[in-house]
Design an enzyme around this catalytic site. Structure first.
Site, PDB file in Angstrom:
ATOM      1  CE1 TYR A  15      36.671 -47.420  -7.958  1.00 14.80           C
ATOM      2  CE2 TYR A  15      33.843 -48.522  -9.177  1.00 14.80           C
ATOM      3  CZ  TYR A  15      35.408 -48.538  -9.786  1.00 14.80           C
ATOM      4  OH  TYR A  15      35.386 -48.217 -10.472  1.00 14.80           O
ATOM      5  CE1 TYR A 142      36.166 -47.516 -14.801  1.00 11.08           C
ATOM      6  CE2 TYR A 142      33.968 -45.680 -15.075  1.00 11.08           C
ATOM      7  CZ  TYR A 142      34.432 -46.415 -14.578  1.00 11.08           C
ATOM      8  OH  TYR A 142      33.490 -47.168 -13.885  1.00 11.08           O
ATOM      9  CG  ASP A 234      31.921 -44.333 -22.780  1.00  8.62           C
ATOM     10  OD1 ASP A 234      30.876 -43.930 -23.045  1.00  8.62           O
ATOM     11  OD2 ASP A 234      32.622 -45.307 -22.364  1.00  8.62           O
ATOM     12  CE  LYS A 263      28.869 -41.719 -14.882  1.00  4.10           C
ATOM     13  NZ  LYS A 263      30.253 -42.120 -15.477  1.00  4.10           N
TER      14      LYS A 263
HETATM   15  C1  LIG Z   1      30.676 -43.599 -15.661  1.00  4.09           C
HETATM   16  C2  LIG Z   1      31.319 -44.298 -17.043  1.00  4.09           C
HETATM   17  C3  LIG Z   1      30.967 -45.863 -17.134  1.00  4.09           C
HETATM   18  C4  LIG Z   1      30.016 -46.346 -16.645  1.00  4.09           C
HETATM   19  O1  LIG Z   1      29.242 -46.452 -16.288  1.00  4.09           O
HETATM   20  P1  LIG Z   1      28.318 -47.386 -15.154  1.00  4.09           P
HETATM   21  O2  LIG Z   1      27.096 -46.263 -15.746  1.00  4.09           O
HETATM   22  O3  LIG Z   1      28.686 -47.017 -14.051  1.00  4.09           O
HETATM   23  O4  LIG Z   1      28.687 -48.098 -15.795  1.00  4.09           O
HETATM   24  C5  LIG Z   1      31.426 -45.712 -19.004  1.00  4.09           C
HETATM   25  N1  LIG Z   1      31.906 -45.183 -19.327  1.00  4.09           N
HETATM   26  C6  LIG Z   1      32.250 -43.582 -18.661  1.00  4.09           C
HETATM   27  C7  LIG Z   1      32.811 -42.673 -20.391  1.00  4.09           C
HETATM   28  C8  LIG Z   1      32.034 -43.441 -17.846  1.00  4.09           C
HETATM   29  O5  LIG Z   1      32.174 -42.203 -17.350  1.00  4.09           O
END
Ligand SMILES: *Cc1c(COP(=O)(O)O)cnc(C)c1O
Length: 423
Positions: A15, A142, A234, A263
């Site tokens: 990015y 996202y 998610d 994460k």
């Molecule tokens: C960061 C994020 C992703 C992608 O995760 P990466 O480990 O960066 O590929 C997917 N969904 C959400 C809600 C996110 O915040």
């Protein structure tokens, strides 16, 4: 050559417009909420290193556990083989999730956790001889940067070059008490074709920490269920305490079919993704017919080191001390948001647990390219704080180990920088 010069010759950063970007800051050490650069300057990591760090950097307990595991078993193929850390982690995690979540599928990051979830839903229909190829998602969602994850993310500057290659997704607004009826009728017209609905619960992170009500989302989930639309929740960002509860799921009255994690999963120490599913999904892949197998896997599926880090991190997360800290951050944020609410340059203050965000009023309006973000970013760096605005949207996502003194320092600095005139 120093580290910055060497970096510039060989590294392509994420990015980052490499032509105009400032030289990357070499970080040589992390401890708790702090990062230290090669000149010894100390920074408070107020964004948890892109939202991953839970208990602070180089946490001694996680380090010790991972180091023991590293000397015992570092990696093993997860097809045909298994190991204690993966079994234990699956058991421990499932206990904390809605009770319909019964199987764990491992991968490497948030995007792959999403890819797996999407493939599970599409093949769930396929295995039952149905063709359902449409997916439902929020307009400014996202879900990651791989092609499937990009496809279910809102169309934006990030996805533009790939627009023609992204699969078709029905995008809807986030739910409010006012638009819920409208959303329901929109969905019911195409419900037969829709395999699944994927959503970030309560907080849409990358979109700019946009929030919606648990009650409205629960209503929408309930409606989708009635229409036989599978739910992919998610929780890559919202999981593991960020929202004040362990998972955003703990605010909702409906249970998703599938959940995605990454994460904070390993406390932000090692890359790992998890997709959990209900037995209803899992059972649709059980068959004498080999074509009904979920043909998906990554080289480092369920890496024992990452599993060990996740186990240690979850142990720390459930400690009373951590839970008290999460509550403390939440309360402090609440106090500070009242101050922000009165501020003439600030609007749309929003908070969900340890996540606090607001917009800075500017003539350029709200956008990812709003230049004020860059000005603020540099000012905060000067003052020893890592904050990374999304355009004119600012947010705090601190690690849970942050002290009240450091929080106070961040709040005061924010108020100070808000008074400055960007040039
Ligand atoms: C960061 C994020 C992703 C992608 O995760 P990466 O480990 O960066 O590929 C997917 N969904 C959400 C809600 C996110 O915040």
């Amino acid at each position: 050559m120093n580290l910055q010069q060497r970096d510039k010759l060989v590294n392509w950063h994420p990015y980052t417009q490499m032509k105009t970007a400032e030289d990357a800051i070499p970080i040589v050490k992390g401890k708790g909420a702090y990062l230290f650069d090669d000149k010894g300057k100390q920074y408070i990591d107020a964004v948890s290193s892109w939202w991953v760090t839970l208990h602070g950097h180089a946490h001694p307990y996680i380090a010790q556990k991972v180091s023991e595991q590293l000397q015992t078993l570092e990696q093993v193929i997860f097809a045909g083989f298994t190991h204690q850390p993966a079994i234990q982690l699956s058991e421990n995690l499932l206990k904390l999730l809605p009770d319909n979540q019964e199987k764990v599928f491992y991968s490497d990051n948030g995007s792959t956790a999403v890819e797996v979830a999407l493939k599970m839903c599409i093949q769930f229909a396929h295995n039952q001889g149905k063709k359902k190829t449409k997916i439902l998602a929020f307009k400014d969602a996202y879900h990651g940067d791989t092609f499937g994850a990009m496809s279910v993310s809102g169309r934006s500057v990030w996805t533009k070059p790939f627009g023609d290659m992204l699969f078709d997704v029905a995008f809807i607004d986030t739910p409010t008490s006012e638009n819920l009826r409208g959303l329901q009728s929109q969905i019911s017209h195409i419900a037969d074709e829709i395999a699944c609905f994927i959503y970030e619960p309560l907080v849409q992170g990358a979109a700019g920490m946009l929030t919606h009500n648990p009650e409205d989302l629960s209503e929408l989930m309930k409606f989708c269920k009635k229409q036989n639309i599978l739910l992919i929740q998610d929780e890559v960002f919202t999981g593991f305490g960020r929202t004040g509860k362990l998972f955003a799921a703990d605010y909702l009255t409906e249970k998703p079919d599938i959940m995605c994690f990454s994460k904070g999963l390993t406390g932000g120490t090692m890359p790992m993704g998890i997709t959990t599913s209900s037995n209803e999904i899992f059972n649709a892949f059980l068959s004498e017919d080999k074509y009904k197998t979920l043909f998906h896997g990554h080289s480092f599926t369920a890496n024992p080191l990452a599993c060990t880090a996740a186990l240690a991190s979850m142990e720390l997360l459930l400690n009373k001390e951590t839970q008290d800290n999460i509550r403390l951050i939440t309360d402090k944020h609440k106090e500070f948001s009242q101050i922000l609410n009165q501020h003439p340059k600030v609007e749309n203050v929003r908070q969900t647990g340890t996540i606090l965000a607001w917009d800075i009023k500017t003539e350029q309006g709200t956008s990812y390219f709003n230049t004020i973000g860059k000005f603020f970013y540099k000012e905060f760096l000067n003052k020893g704080i890592i904050l990374r605005p999304l355009g004119n949207i600012m947010y705090l996502v601190p690690p849970y180990c942050i002290t009240t003194e450091d929080l106070e320092y961040i709040y005061q600095t924010i108020l100070q920088v808000l008074q400055m005139k960007p040039n």
